[in-house]
Scaffold this motif. Structure first.
Motif, PDB file in Angstrom:
ATOM      1  N   VAL A  11       0.845  -1.196   0.000  1.00  0.00           N
ATOM      2  CA  VAL A  11       0.000   0.000   0.000  1.00  0.00           C
ATOM      3  C   VAL A  11       0.879   1.244   0.000  1.00  0.00           C
ATOM      4  N   VAL A  13       0.831   4.990   1.207  1.00  0.00           N
ATOM      5  CA  VAL A  13       0.129   5.920   2.081  1.00  0.00           C
ATOM      6  C   VAL A  13       0.502   7.337   1.668  1.00  0.00           C
ATOM      7  N   ASN A  43      -3.054   0.338  -4.802  1.00  0.00           N
ATOM      8  CA  ASN A  43      -3.608   0.266  -3.454  1.00  0.00           C
ATOM      9  C   ASN A  43      -3.133   1.497  -2.687  1.00  0.00           C
ATOM     10  N   LEU A  45      -3.868   4.678   0.301  1.00  0.00           N
ATOM     11  CA  LEU A  45      -4.528   5.122   1.516  1.00  0.00           C
ATOM     12  C   LEU A  45      -4.270   6.613   1.659  1.00  0.00           C
ATOM     13  N   ASN A  47      -4.236   9.576   4.081  1.00  0.00           N
ATOM     14  CA  ASN A  47      -4.224   9.943   5.491  1.00  0.00           C
ATOM     15  C   ASN A  47      -4.609  11.421   5.567  1.00  0.00           C
ATOM     16  N   TYR A  66     -11.205   7.789  -6.199  1.00  0.00           N
ATOM     17  CA  TYR A  66     -11.766   6.482  -5.889  1.00  0.00           C
ATOM     18  C   TYR A  66     -12.208   5.767  -7.169  1.00  0.00           C
ATOM     19  N   LEU A  76      -8.919   2.313  -2.815  1.00  0.00           N
ATOM     20  CA  LEU A  76      -8.604   3.579  -2.147  1.00  0.00           C
ATOM     21  C   LEU A  76      -9.293   3.582  -0.796  1.00  0.00           C
ATOM     22  N   LYS A  77      -8.536   3.857   0.234  1.00  0.00           N
ATOM     23  CA  LYS A  77      -9.084   3.949   1.585  1.00  0.00           C
ATOM     24  C   LYS A  77      -8.734   5.316   2.158  1.00  0.00           C
TER      25      LYS A  77
END
Length: 78
Positions: A11, A13, A43, A45, A47, A66, A76-77
């Motif tokens: 991932v 970040v 992948n 993320l 923050n 997204y 996407l988180k």
């Protein structure tokens, strides 16, 4: 807006700091995401801890991101 990138396993970040608004951070985020996708990173993320304010353009960019990542088979988180 400041965007720091760091890998954590498979991932990437993205640590965001500053306002995510039209004219300030939206273009930077779009460029960063497009660059990562071209590099094969799917992948992600975001923050948002350092983001005190997001306007409608910033929210729209998160939704666009997204959609773009999902269509590439990624995730996407927030």
């Amino acid at each position: 807006m400041k965007i720091e990138e760091r890998p954590v396993g498979s991932v990437v970040v993205l640590d965001l700091a500053g306002r995510l608004v039209a004219g300030e951070g939206v273009g930077q985020l779009k460029d960063k995401i497009n660059s990562l996708i071209l590099q094969g990173q799917k992948n992600l993320l975001l923050n948002l801890e350092g983001v005190p304010y997001i306007d409608s353009a910033g929210l729209g960019e998160i939704v666009r991101t997204y959609t773009t990542v999902s269509r590439q088979g990624g995730a996407l988180k927030l």
